[in-house]
Motif scaffolding. Structure first.
Motif, PDB file in Angstrom:
ATOM      1  N   ASP A  87       1.216  -1.102  -0.023  1.00 36.07           N
ATOM      2  CA  ASP A  87      -0.209  -0.168   0.487  1.00 36.07           C
ATOM      3  C   ASP A  87       0.728   1.231  -0.218  1.00 36.07           C
ATOM      4  O   ASP A  87       1.693   1.896   1.190  1.00 36.07           O
ATOM      5  N   TYR A  88       0.584   2.107  -1.393  1.00 35.70           N
ATOM      6  CA  TYR A  88       1.466   3.136  -1.496  1.00 35.70           C
ATOM      7  C   TYR A  88       1.552   4.435  -0.099  1.00 35.70           C
ATOM      8  O   TYR A  88       2.171   5.010  -0.067  1.00 35.70           O
ATOM      9  N   ARG A  89      -0.016   3.747   0.280  1.00 33.16           N
ATOM     10  CA  ARG A  89      -0.139   5.311   1.202  1.00 33.16           C
ATOM     11  C   ARG A  89      -0.198   4.994   2.507  1.00 33.16           C
ATOM     12  O   ARG A  89      -1.001   6.209   3.422  1.00 33.16           O
ATOM     13  N   GLU A  90      -0.135   3.843   2.903  1.00 33.81           N
ATOM     14  CA  GLU A  90       0.375   3.347   3.988  1.00 33.81           C
ATOM     15  C   GLU A  90       1.855   2.955   4.623  1.00 33.81           C
ATOM     16  O   GLU A  90       2.444   2.824   4.135  1.00 33.81           O
ATOM     17  N   VAL A  91       2.254   3.823   5.519  1.00 33.71           N
ATOM     18  CA  VAL A  91       3.495   3.084   6.633  1.00 33.71           C
ATOM     19  C   VAL A  91       3.064   1.816   7.249  1.00 33.71           C
ATOM     20  O   VAL A  91       2.056   1.469   7.732  1.00 33.71           O
ATOM     21  N   ASP A  92       4.505   1.482   7.148  1.00 35.58           N
ATOM     22  CA  ASP A  92       3.961   0.227   7.290  1.00 35.58           C
ATOM     23  C   ASP A  92       4.584   0.357   9.315  1.00 35.58           C
ATOM     24  O   ASP A  92       5.535   0.786   9.606  1.00 35.58           O
ATOM     25  N   PRO A  93       3.584  -0.333   9.414  1.00 33.28           N
ATOM     26  CA  PRO A  93       3.378  -0.771  11.563  1.00 33.28           C
ATOM     27  C   PRO A  93       5.547  -0.956  11.810  1.00 33.28           C
ATOM     28  O   PRO A  93       5.827  -0.802  12.992  1.00 33.28           O
ATOM     29  N   VAL A  94       5.758  -1.639  11.212  1.00 33.30           N
ATOM     30  CA  VAL A  94       7.431  -1.599  11.349  1.00 33.30           C
ATOM     31  C   VAL A  94       8.111  -0.835  11.443  1.00 33.30           C
ATOM     32  O   VAL A  94       8.995  -0.796  12.640  1.00 33.30           O
TER      33      VAL A  94
END
Length: 566
Positions: A87-94
């Motif tokens: 997902d290009y519009r979200e930051v990975d939780p890590v």
């Protein structure tokens, strides 16, 4: 859920206002690459994150760089360290969340640092919603048309559509199982099997990336580094290519241009992107990762209506030798001048052996893709000496320079990294033939006596750090005259004061072939790649040397000096 873009363009700081043509900040900037999972860990899980980066931004301001470039931090299953985007519009939780990204941008801008982020347009993750929809929809669907699905060859479609191979090893095609359970079509992945290539002949793909660019521009990013910028368009008909695949092709006259690299159609994509960023204030920049050769082909990507910069990979792979260095510098400056773009210079990044390690081998040595404990080892002392000299040569050149995190500490490749901890898909897909890039991605040492050398609050690190790095930690070098860190800091301050990135290079004759000698502004630069000592001009005022040396008898081997001389 996909995050919504901001409704209006984020205001840029006054210091980042749009410049007159030809005066843009990126023409002479020094840009520092941050590899998020290895820069700084805020929560102790052993993986770097956005809050960790934000806390360490004062280090970059103190070092004296103009901007940072962030490798991917988007939502991803991390099959290729984030270059497989779900997902290009979200930051990975890590790495955190969108609020952490906004905090990083705000803090960087407060410190006078611009922020460039990676964009990965050649492929997505196989876990991206688009690809999952393509698998479910079946052959001939609009969902599959976003990717390069093809029927197989052979009586029952059991053979790949063509002979292309993956950059990471093995075939570039994988067969899927159709919704009904039968073996079905094949999809192209020039990289890992979990990185399906997009089909850029599809206008839906164009529209999606237009939207993604705007999403991040609206949040205040100052530009994009474009991953595999030369690979988006494939030759019509996907013709066979039976040669060994290499990212930097073109230096071998036996082969024509591969049908998946540097195709003419990529340039219209970048004209579209140029029009998008031109709508935003503050000299937003587009930077190509284009592994093409020679320099004249690189210049095609930075024509006035396309991208603004392209990495200079021919310079990166040039050995520490006078004649090849002069040649690549001359070619680069001429090619970029022809299209009104700045030259760029780079020695290390997250995909190659660190230059302090490369230069620890004699020029011409064939180096493997990743070095392990049972491989030939570099001369670490020689490599650092040459690496520092090469950096000072690079920082004196007109144009923009890129630094890779940790090189200001003199970090070498981790050449004894245990094989059982390696995570690069190259290691896995090459059946353990090529060790890959993990050795240049090891977490940074900040504090010599702290757990994980200060990388995080615990001793956990996603890749182990070598014990020798304690002596290279930032706190072991700060305020130590002649340390690698202080030399970088002095060089960057002098580069700014003398406006070296804005100057013009004039070659200076009369030196041995092993010496790279040129003037830029009032500064004479001498880099001795040979074995002998080179006399300095009479009355020369020494501004900086790459290592502390006695210059009374001349410039020693593997040292660069900046002087003011008539």
């Amino acid at each position: 859920m996909t995050a919504e873009p901001l409704e209006t363009h984020t205001a840029v700081p006054a210091a980042f206002a749009t410049s007159a043509p030809g005066q843009e900040w990126w023409r002479s900037a020094v840009i520092y690459q941050v590899y998020p999972r290895s820069f700084a860990d805020s929560d102790g899980d052993g993986i770097g994150d956005l809050p960790g980066i934000t806390a360490r931004l004062p280090h970059l301001a103190e070092l004296g760089v103009d901007a940072l470039w962030l490798s991917p931090f988007y939502s991803s299953p991390q099959a290729d360290a984030g270059y497989d985007v779900a997902d290009y519009r979200e930051v990975d939780p890590v790495f955190g969340d969108l609020a952490a990204a906004d905090d990083l941008l705000a803090r960087a801008h407060q410190l006078g640092l611009r922020v460039i982020v990676d964009i990965v347009p050649n492929h997505t993750s196989d876990e991206h919603a688009w690809f999952q929809a393509a698998l479910a929809a079946g052959p001939g669907s609009a969902e599959r048309a976003r990717y390069l699905f093809r029927d197989g060859l052979g009586e029952h479609g059991e053979l790949p559509p063509n002979s292309w191979r993956s950059v990471f090893g093995g075939p570039a095609w994988t067969r899927v199982t159709e919704p009904g359970g039968a073996p079905g079509q094949w999809y192209l992945h020039l990289f890992d099997v979990k990185q399906p290539d997009l089909d850029w002949t599809n206008p839906v793909v164009h529209a999606e990336f237009d939207s993604v660019l705007r999403f991040w521009l609206d949040r205040g990013v100052n530009g994009f580094r474009i991953d595999v910028a030369h690979g988006l368009v494939k030759a019509e008909g996907l013709p066979d290519w039976d040669h060994e695949l290499d990212l930097l092709e073109g230096g071998d006259s036996r082969f024509s241009r591969p049908p998946f690299w540097d195709q003419p159609g990529v340039h219209e994509i970048y004209r579209e992107w140029h029009r998008v960023v031109a709508e935003y204030a503050g000299d937003r920049v587009l930077v190509a990762e284009a592994w093409v050769y020679p320099a004249a082909r690189i210049s095609d990507y930075v024509r006035p209506d396309e991208l603004h910069q392209s990495f200079n990979f021919p310079y990166l792979v040039t050995p520490w030798q006078g004649a090849p260095l002069r040649e690549v510098i001359t070619e680069s400056l001429a090619a970029m001048a022809g299209v009104g773009a700045p030259a760029t210079w780079v020695l290390s990044n997250h995909d190659v052996l660190r230059h302090t390690t490369r230069f620890g081998f004699e020029p011409g040595t064939a180096l493997p893709n990743g070095i392990g404990a049972d491989d030939a080892q570099p001369d670490a002392e020689l490599g650092l000496r040459r690496g520092r000299a090469a950096t000072m040569l690079m920082l004196a050149l007109p144009g923009s320079a890129y630094l890779y995190q940790g090189e200001e500490l003199g970090l070498p490749e981790h050449t004894s990294l245990p094989d059982d901890v390696r995570q690069d898909p190259t290691w896995l897909r090459s059946s353990h033939e090529h060790r890959g890039r993990d050795g240049c991605r090891v977490p940074l040492p900040w504090s010599a006596d702290a757990p994980s050398y200060g990388f995080g609050p615990t001793s956990r690190t996603w890749l182990p750090q070598p014990a020798s790095w304690a002596a290279l930690a930032l706190d072991a070098q700060r305020a130590v005259p002649g340390s690698t860190y202080e030399t970088y800091r002095e060089a960057l301050a002098l580069r700014r004061a003398e406006r070296l990135g804005e100057g013009e290079l004039t070659w200076v004759e009369g030196y041995p072939a092993e010496v790279v000698a040129f003037r830029t502004g009032e500064v004479l630069v001498l880099a001795n790649t040979g074995t002998g000592t080179v006399p300095l001009p009479d009355g020369a005022q020494v501004l900086l040397t790459s290592v502390p040396v006695d210059l009374s008898q001349g410039l020693p081997a593997d040292v660069t000096v900046w002087v003011r001389a008539r």
